[in-house]
Write a protein that holds these residues in place. Structure first.
Motif, PDB file in Angstrom:
ATOM      1  N   ASN A 238     -39.373 -13.538 -10.017  1.00 48.78           N
ATOM      2  CA  ASN A 238     -40.480 -13.203 -10.920  1.00 48.78           C
ATOM      3  C   ASN A 238     -40.003 -12.785 -12.305  1.00 48.78           C
ATOM      4  O   ASN A 238     -40.689 -12.993 -13.293  1.00 48.78           O
ATOM      5  CB  ASN A 238     -41.384 -12.138 -10.293  1.00 48.78           C
ATOM      6  CG  ASN A 238     -40.689 -10.800 -10.124  1.00 48.78           C
ATOM      7  OD1 ASN A 238     -40.604 -10.004 -11.043  1.00 48.78           O
ATOM      8  ND2 ASN A 238     -40.194 -10.533  -8.917  1.00 48.78           N
ATOM      9  N   GLU A 283     -41.371 -14.862  -2.994  1.00 49.71           N
ATOM     10  CA  GLU A 283     -40.821 -13.525  -2.728  1.00 49.71           C
ATOM     11  C   GLU A 283     -41.590 -12.786  -1.636  1.00 49.71           C
ATOM     12  O   GLU A 283     -41.210 -11.670  -1.247  1.00 49.71           O
ATOM     13  CB  GLU A 283     -40.767 -12.711  -4.020  1.00 49.71           C
ATOM     14  CG  GLU A 283     -39.754 -13.287  -5.011  1.00 49.71           C
ATOM     15  CD  GLU A 283     -39.587 -12.439  -6.255  1.00 49.71           C
ATOM     16  OE1 GLU A 283     -39.169 -11.276  -6.122  1.00 49.71           O
ATOM     17  OE2 GLU A 283     -39.878 -12.936  -7.352  1.00 49.71           O
ATOM     18  N   SER A 285     -44.368 -11.144  -1.336  1.00 55.86           N
ATOM     19  CA  SER A 285     -44.979  -9.836  -1.579  1.00 55.86           C
ATOM     20  C   SER A 285     -46.319 -10.060  -2.262  1.00 55.86           C
ATOM     21  O   SER A 285     -46.373 -10.658  -3.342  1.00 55.86           O
ATOM     22  CB  SER A 285     -44.080  -8.986  -2.486  1.00 55.86           C
ATOM     23  OG  SER A 285     -44.823  -7.952  -3.112  1.00 55.86           O
ATOM     24  N   TYR A 288     -46.413  -8.818  -5.886  1.00 58.57           N
ATOM     25  CA  TYR A 288     -45.608  -9.681  -6.752  1.00 58.57           C
ATOM     26  C   TYR A 288     -46.317 -11.025  -6.945  1.00 58.57           C
ATOM     27  O   TYR A 288     -46.282 -11.608  -8.032  1.00 58.57           O
ATOM     28  CB  TYR A 288     -44.228  -9.925  -6.141  1.00 58.57           C
ATOM     29  CG  TYR A 288     -43.224  -8.818  -6.391  1.00 58.57           C
ATOM     30  CD1 TYR A 288     -43.610  -7.584  -6.918  1.00 58.57           C
ATOM     31  CD2 TYR A 288     -41.875  -9.007  -6.101  1.00 58.57           C
ATOM     32  CE1 TYR A 288     -42.691  -6.577  -7.137  1.00 58.57           C
ATOM     33  CE2 TYR A 288     -40.949  -8.000  -6.317  1.00 58.57           C
ATOM     34  CZ  TYR A 288     -41.362  -6.791  -6.841  1.00 58.57           C
ATOM     35  OH  TYR A 288     -40.451  -5.797  -7.059  1.00 58.57           O
ATOM     36  N   CYS A 292     -47.274 -12.646 -10.541  1.00 53.93           N
ATOM     37  CA  CYS A 292     -46.828 -13.981 -10.951  1.00 53.93           C
ATOM     38  C   CYS A 292     -48.013 -14.903 -11.185  1.00 53.93           C
ATOM     39  O   CYS A 292     -47.978 -15.765 -12.082  1.00 53.93           O
ATOM     40  CB  CYS A 292     -45.885 -14.571  -9.896  1.00 53.93           C
ATOM     41  SG  CYS A 292     -44.280 -13.735  -9.833  1.00 53.93           S
ATOM     42  N   ASP A 344     -44.967  -3.445  -5.839  1.00 57.25           N
ATOM     43  CA  ASP A 344     -44.808  -3.056  -7.235  1.00 57.25           C
ATOM     44  C   ASP A 344     -46.187  -3.087  -7.870  1.00 57.25           C
ATOM     45  O   ASP A 344     -46.970  -3.996  -7.632  1.00 57.25           O
ATOM     46  CB  ASP A 344     -43.874  -4.043  -7.941  1.00 57.25           C
ATOM     47  CG  ASP A 344     -43.459  -3.559  -9.321  1.00 57.25           C
ATOM     48  OD1 ASP A 344     -44.352  -3.178 -10.095  1.00 57.25           O
ATOM     49  OD2 ASP A 344     -42.259  -3.562  -9.625  1.00 57.25           O
TER      50      ASP A 344
END
Length: 375
Positions: A238, A283, A285, A288, A292, A344
């Motif tokens: 990312n 990834e 997630s 994430y 993205c 995150d």
């Protein structure tokens, strides 16, 4: 012993990554060392004297035409009032004061400060200290500049322009290019460049000539940094996608169509690698994935300044966007993503929305598809 450990590290990495990938990574690390000379304050003016630092921004937008169609008024929201009072919600730490002067280098929550020195010499993890580098990074994404710019379209209040110029002047003066904690991560530079570009496009006509020059020079520095230090690895993630997003945005508004189309293709090629056939970001997630997908949405918006919807590049980009939204729908309830894997709360542009909420990305896609939306 340290050198031997480094050699053993790269020997093990060669078992996992190609020699080409390793060589690219080493070359970027070498550049970080060499560019210490370029960014040295005493020599920088000398180098700048020989540079042709021309960046012509095409700031035309349709926001003024569409602002009244939005039911919500950002200038009535809590987040706008916070920014006007020099405060901002930062990650899970609550409300934090927007920094001034060298406080941009601080983790104000844990009372820790990084020194103002060349970025490659900074230990941003500082593992033996109680600190969180995400705090100065998050504040230096300058997301509140877009909030101010958008609110100005609604209120046309000169106080908002004053707040905007005070913040951006202070940040530029306190964070010289290549120096300090806020230049240690290319992703952060790219996100900041995105927010600065968007806010500048909205407010350019309201700024003085000196203000415009100062911001354009800073955008040039950001673009130069992203070009010089992309976050490449054997499996780019990312971070690298954000680098390509930032590069495309500045290219798309700088009146160089040929360069912008190359940047767009680079972003699309990388996004096609990172988003799997089922629409999920590789990834694995959800948060994430949403971040993205927001990059894809932002690039989509700016791409429409260059190409039509029947262009092959736009069709490819729109397919990534559609697949990514379908994956969100498959794993969510009421537009709220589940949490698993890495987590995150990062966003590119922030209007106080929940990181797990992807409804705004759905609304924007519906607008692109000319579908009726109640946003």
């Amino acid at each position: 012993m340290k050198s031997l450990n480094r050699i053993n590290y790269y020997r093990e990495r060669l078992k996992e990554a190609s020699l080409t990938s390793i060589m690219v990574i080493l070359f970027i690390r070498f550049k970080k060392r060499v560019f210490n000379i370029y960014y040295t304050p005493l020599l920088r003016n000398f180098f700048l004297f020989f540079q042709k630092r021309k960046l012509h921004i095409n700031s035309s937008t349709t926001l003024n035409e569409n602002i009244n169609k939005c039911k919500k008024k950002l200038s009535n929201e809590r987040i706008f009032n916070l920014v006007m009072n020099d405060s901002f919600d930062c990650l899970g730490y609550g409300t934090i004061k927007i920094p001034k002067n060298d406080a941009w280098l601080n983790d104000s929550v844990h009372d820790y400060k990084w020194k103002l020195k060349y970025f490659n010499k900074i230990d941003f993890v500082a593992i033996n200290s109680r600190c969180d580098v995400k705090i100065p990074w998050e504040l230096s994404r300058l997301q509140f500049l877009v909030i101010l710019a958008y609110a100005f379209l609604e209120k046309n209040d000169q106080k908002i322009i004053t707040k905007y110029t005070n913040i951006i002047n202070d940040w530029i003066d306190s964070n010289p290019p290549g120096y300090g904690i806020n230049w240690t991560c290319t992703m952060e530079v790219a996100i900041r460049m995105t927010n600065l570009s968007i806010s500048y496009m909205i407010l350019e006509d309201c700024l003085s000539e000196d203000e415009r020059k100062k911001i354009i020079d800073s955008l040039y520095d950001h673009r130069e940094y992203v070009n010089s230090f992309p976050e490449l690895s054997d499996i780019p993630g990312n971070h690298y996608l954000s680098n390509l997003m930032g590069a495309f945005i500045i290219d798309s508004i700088s009146q160089n169509e040929g360069k912008a189309l190359i940047s767009l293709k680079e972003f699309i090629d990388e996004a096609q690698k990172q988003f799997l056939s089922d629409g999920c970001h590789f990834e694995m997630s959800p948060t994430y994935h949403r971040m993205c997908l927001e990059m894809v949405a932002i690039v989509t918006a700016f791409s429409l300044r260059l190409i039509s919807k029947d262009n092959d590049l736009f069709i490819q980009l729109n397919q990534i966007y559609n697949n990514g939204l379908s994956f969100c729908n498959n794993i969510s309830t009421s537009n709220i993503l589940s949490i698993f894997g890495d987590n995150d709360s990062g966003q590119i542009i922030w209007f106080e929305s929940n990181t797990r909420n992807y409804q705004s990305l759905k609304y924007f896609y519906e607008l692109i598809e000319n579908k009726k939306t109640n946003y």
